[in-house]
Design an enzyme around this catalytic site. Sequence first.
Site, PDB file in Angstrom:
ATOM      1  N   GLU A  46       0.933  -1.172  -0.083  1.00 50.16           N
ATOM      2  CA  GLU A  46       0.096  -0.067   0.020  1.00 50.16           C
ATOM      3  C   GLU A  46       0.901   1.314  -0.001  1.00 50.16           C
ATOM      4  O   GLU A  46       1.891   1.402   0.565  1.00 50.16           O
ATOM      5  CB  GLU A  46      -0.806  -0.056   1.253  1.00 50.16           C
ATOM      6  N   ASP A  99      -5.724   9.510   9.757  1.00 48.84           N
ATOM      7  CA  ASP A  99      -4.149   9.097  10.289  1.00 48.84           C
ATOM      8  C   ASP A  99      -3.869   9.673  11.547  1.00 48.84           C
ATOM      9  O   ASP A  99      -4.011  10.887  11.918  1.00 48.84           O
ATOM     10  CB  ASP A  99      -3.277   9.662   9.107  1.00 48.84           C
TER      11      ASP A  99
END
Lengths: 428, 266
Positions: B49, B60
């Site tokens: 990824e 995040d």
Amino acid sequence: MGHSFVYRFRLVTTTPLSTNLQPDSSAFSHDRPDSLGRFGKFGGKYVPETLMPALFELEAAYHQYRKDPDFQQELQGLLTDYVGRPSPLYFAERLTEHYAKPDGTGPQIYLKREDLNHTGAHKINNALAQALLAKRMGKQRIIAETGAGQHGVATATVCARFGLKCIIYMGVHDMERQSLNVFRMRLMGAEVCPVASGTGTLKDATSEAIRDWVTNVETTHYILGSVAGPHPYPMMVRDFHAVIGQETRAQAQEKWGGVPDILLACVGGGSNAMGLFHEFINESQVRMIGVEAAGHGVETEKHAATLTKGRVGVLHGAMSYLLQDDDGQVIEPHSISAGLDYPGVGPEHSYLMETARAEYYAVTDEQALAAFQKLSQLEGIIPALETAHAIAYLDALCPQLVGSPRIVINCSGRGDKDVLTVSGLLNS
Amino acid sequence: MTSVSQCFEHLRDRARCALIPFITAGDPDLETTAEALRVLDRQGADLIELGVPYSDPLADGPVIQAAATRALQRGTRLDDVLKMVKQVAPTLRSPLILFTYYNPILNRGIDRFLQEIAAAGVKGLVVPDLPLEEADSLLKPAIVHGVEVILLVAPTSPQERIAAIAQQSQGFVYLVSTTGVTGMRLQMQARVKDLVQELRQVTDKPIGVGFGISQPDQAHQVMEWGSDAVIVGSAFVKRLSEGTPAEGLKSIAEFCQSLKAAIVAE
């Protein structure tokens, strides 16, 4: 849409038009937003999956309690006795004289005195209602973002009132320029969490509040402070501020037996503007004007004029106009006013602009500072720097008006919190 | 080149759990990112990824936020990332999955974005702020361009929603293991086991577990709980960012091997 629209919008910015841009009224006849939280193409829910169930839960609770007599009774009681509503609709006599034409005509200027609310701004209307909702949803922990600190203070206030745990995210830069509000929040028992990422302003504080919510969603309610964010916030926050417009209607009816001709409000995320506009949206004869922060000027890179200069994008859960670069990275905005220093805008404002139901212009830091002083000197009312942007637009608007239309300005907050910043600027 | 689905079919034939490392493009620079992709591919990654740095990464945690900020400060642009991918992807065994927030996609135009990433050799796409309700705009055009859009299921997702997401997800279903943002956690929540089983009941598609996994024993645990893939992000990003690029690359190579060993054991 893109360029052709921008072109039309630019035309409008140079010459405000009041009558020939009226949209098809049928466009405003049904409920906004739709069931997916859309105002036209704007709005929606662009959030991590973790938050989706919480947004559905919030929407269901909102629909349940808005019609619940107990909820309404408690809210109305507190709006009256705790917030001090209704706020007056004040005829600003000397401001009106200031803009009068030699022939004696000129706009009649009224101020909707949200600055007289408990905590000094309109923000308490929404914070109070959401706290009542959170209590009924069984959430004991409250989080919020704040820019100028007005929403943070309002949230800390209602949390103190209801004994809820309160965490406020605030950019480090804003903590500095709004230190008085930081002290107020802490005094009332809130934990103020400094956010240092980005430019340390409202955008970064909002991202951090969303991250907290993703992490603690099962125990926490997020009192979002503007008509921004994912559905149902833009709808719910608007509805909780709609009392501003509703009172204005009743007060206008009493004072002159009609409705206002022009509504004027500053727009960062846009909650005070939506609160004033919502009641009159279906009456096309009522002209609605939102004023954004042009910072150092919309031709520079230092401004926060999202609707004037932005493009459609997604930030903090909603599709709306957005200040972004060629790569779709969000641009750090600038405004002297912490409450307008935001690169996004509530999705309903994007919709009102695209359908030409409302007009949006921008005024600079310098113009806002001048208006801050003007209102203080002419009316003995020190406005918040955010509010001063709406006042400042009178300079451009009044000379264009014919006859004596009645303007209602949302005097959304008081300027006590800004006096240190302003005195620093005026002395330098 | 192998698609995400094909990659999982091969692994399933051999009853193997996939290792999917995540790194942020452009941190510390794109040359290092290119080399890191090669290193991970050699040291046991089955898919990789690649995060496109974004100014407001609200899903995040601090490690990936900081990496994205550094990458953007260095001037990393989407075009540069795709140029690098175009050179590196054909040399990799592992299919590449791009991780990006929705605004950069929208900004470029959905069709053009998909066309450009497909041309660069990207096989899968994860968009953390695009839930099922908003994903239609991307899912259908992605099929046309041969990019698989992987949807996420969270611990808070109710049963009927899990089924609906699994049905629409392409390539595999990304199970977010923790109520929270990305980042290293000391312990895996035990309910991940139940979530994997719940998901298994409603879909035949592979299941990849991510968010919070940072140690080989956690990876092993997740495999034991029945996951088809283990996704590890912040722990790689942190290692790659420490010391010189050469030290970072050495560190992620060792870490990748240790994770791989933990999920192919016995």
